[in-house]
Enzyme design. Structure first.
Site, short mmCIF file in Angstrom:
data_model
loop_
_atom_site.label_atom_id
_atom_site.label_comp_id
_atom_site.label_asym_id
_atom_site.label_seq_id
_atom_site.Cartn_x
_atom_site.Cartn_y
_atom_site.Cartn_z
N ASP A 50 7.33 67.96 101.99
CA ASP A 50 8.76 67.71 102.16
C ASP A 50 9.36 68.86 102.97
O ASP A 50 8.63 69.71 103.50
CB ASP A 50 9.45 67.56 100.80
CG ASP A 50 9.33 68.81 99.94
OD1 ASP A 50 8.39 69.60 100.16
OD2 ASP A 50 10.17 69.00 99.04
N SER A 99 15.64 70.83 100.36
CA SER A 99 14.35 70.25 100.01
C SER A 99 14.11 68.90 100.69
O SER A 99 14.00 68.84 101.91
CB SER A 99 14.25 70.12 98.48
OG SER A 99 12.95 69.76 98.08
#
Length: 452
Positions: free
Chosen positions: A243, A100
């Site tokens: 992200d 992530s």
């Protein structure tokens, strides 16, 4: 083997570590065997973000799954919510290889249930027990799993997101958008969506780069200077940033002002939640959510930090919308997961529907200021916790997750990270300076407390 005796492997969002150090090929293969033994599914869908170690870790997990007789479907590089949408629509469980927003040296293994939601904690626990016991299902030589490629997942996802908003209305607005995908997994999907919305798009860092050379993966204000500068150059209606795996989305308004994920969540809730609805969010989200929900007649349910818990609570309560303060919005009618492209689309649709700029819409949201910091965790949290409670003595305390200490003009939340060896600090106040002052006070305290 006793369930309680198995050490935890899954953190707040999957298993994370540095490849060839914590996340070895042997470990990843064992986790693949554990997942295959747990699911006992005919096929498992797999995807990854752009990190350099993605193919290696994915290959190891695949071989572990294959050894249990499980076929895998390779969807390639794509956002985590795109894999989740594929799982939801095919009924397959899934595995995403991603860390992530973490720095490029990290990678991770995240499990997805067959309904597209992140695997519940109790199911992750079952996988941990299998891993620690070494009791894997082992297929006969002629029943081992095989791997196949499926290139349809991105189009399925893009169509699914677009189906939840008024494409014609957005197209009529002819928005100008600056998009920063941060060299991550959304480098194809988000530009494609904006193209279908008829937007004039300037892309930044919209190429796959597993080193995140252009900027760190986490879309916080300090990492988005190029996007902010681009929007400030004039003529843009919106700046958008994701992200690494694009389950999060943050915004820059038309004036070039960074919009904290806490405020964009409150704005979406204000225009999405209805009277009698439940809105689910963790204890780290600001009190703006309570005020917004009070306006529309919705009820707030607070949880521990972590999308899997927020999602499970949303499913249990029938919540339509929820999310976290970091730009992770969960829109139930689409799917029960954080979805950066869906968040982007909801905001564009809201701007098109109202004919108002983002800065104007945000005036509807009560202004609370959030200060976030962290300190290295040098001691086990169990040793730090009593010191925190003693320091907070005499004040109202919430123990839902970590320790949330209420002060007269704000609050501060201290909790151990589930993905890194740090203690996270969140401070909130209507006064920006006081939020910082409160956060810095507790950072100084934590640094000193760990030296005792």
């Amino acid at each position: 083997m006793e369930r309680g005796s198995a050490p935890r492997l899954f953190g707040t969002n999957g298993i994370r570590g540095v490849p060839n150090r914590d996340l070895t090929v042997e470990f990843a293969q064992s986790i693949g065997k554990s997942i295959g033994t747990f699911f006992r599914a005919r096929e498992v869908a797999m995807g990854r973000d752009t990190r350099l170690s993605g193919q290696m870790i994915m290959g190891a997990v695949q071989s572990g799954l294959n050894s249990t007789g499980t076929d895998t479907v390779d969807l390639g590089i794509l956002p985590t919510p795109a894999l989740q949408y594929y799982c939801k629509n095919t009924g397959m469980p899934g595995v995403m290889i991603t860390a992530s927003h973490n720095p490029p040296q990290y990678n991770g293994i995240k499990c997805i249930d067959s309904d597209g939601s992140e695997l519940a904690r109790e199911k992750e626990r079952e996988i941990e027990v299998i891993h620690h016991s070494g009791q894997f299902h082992s297929a006969d030589w002629n029943s081992v799993g095989r791997n196949r490629w499926d290139s349809t997942a991105e189009e399925l996802y893009v169509r699914g997101v677009a189906s939840r908003v008024s494409v014609d209305r957005i197209r009529a607005s002819a928005f100008r958008v600056a998009l920063d995908t941060g060299n991550g997994a959304s480098y194809r999907t988000s530009p494609e969506l904006l193209s279908r919305y008829g937007a004039s798009v300037t892309t930044l860092n919209s190429n796959p780069d597993g080193l995140f050379t252009a900027r760190p993966s986490e879309p916080v204000e300090a990492n988005l200077k190029a996007l902010i500068s681009t929007v400030r150059s004039g003529g843009y209606d919106l700046g958008v940033a994701h992200d690494g795996d694009a389950d999060r989305c943050v915004f820059v308004d038309e004036r070039g002002q960074f919009v904290d994920g806490d405020r964009s969540l409150a704005l979406i809730v204000r225009h999405t939640a209805r009277n009698g609805d439940v809105v689910v969010t963790p204890v780290s989200t600001s009190d703006a959510i309570e005020e917004v929900c009070s306006e529309v007649g919705a009820r707030v349910v607070r949880t521990v930090v972590g999308a899997p818990v927020v999602i499970r609570t949303m499913i249990e309560t029938g919540a339509r919308v929820g999310g976290e303060e970091n730009g992770g919005v969960i829109f139930g009618p689409h799917q029960y997961c954080r979805d950066g492209a869906m968040t982007m689309s909801l905001v564009l649709d809201l701007m098109a529907r109202t004919g108002r700029k983002l800065s104007e819409l945000l005036k509807e949201v009560p202004e609370y200021h959030m200060f976030k910091a962290s300190v290295e965790r040098k001691k086990p949290w169990e040793e730090v916790l009593p010191l925190v409670l003693k320091y907070a003595e005499g004040r109202k305390v919430d123990r839902t997750d970590g320790v949330k200490v209420f002060h007269e003009n704000g609050w501060v939340l201290l909790r151990p990270s589930g993905t890194e060896a740090i203690i996270r600090i969140y401070a909130q106040s209507r006064d920006r300076g006081y939020a910082r002052e409160l956060g810095e006070e507790y950072r100084e305290f934590l640094e000193g407390a760990q030296l005792r």
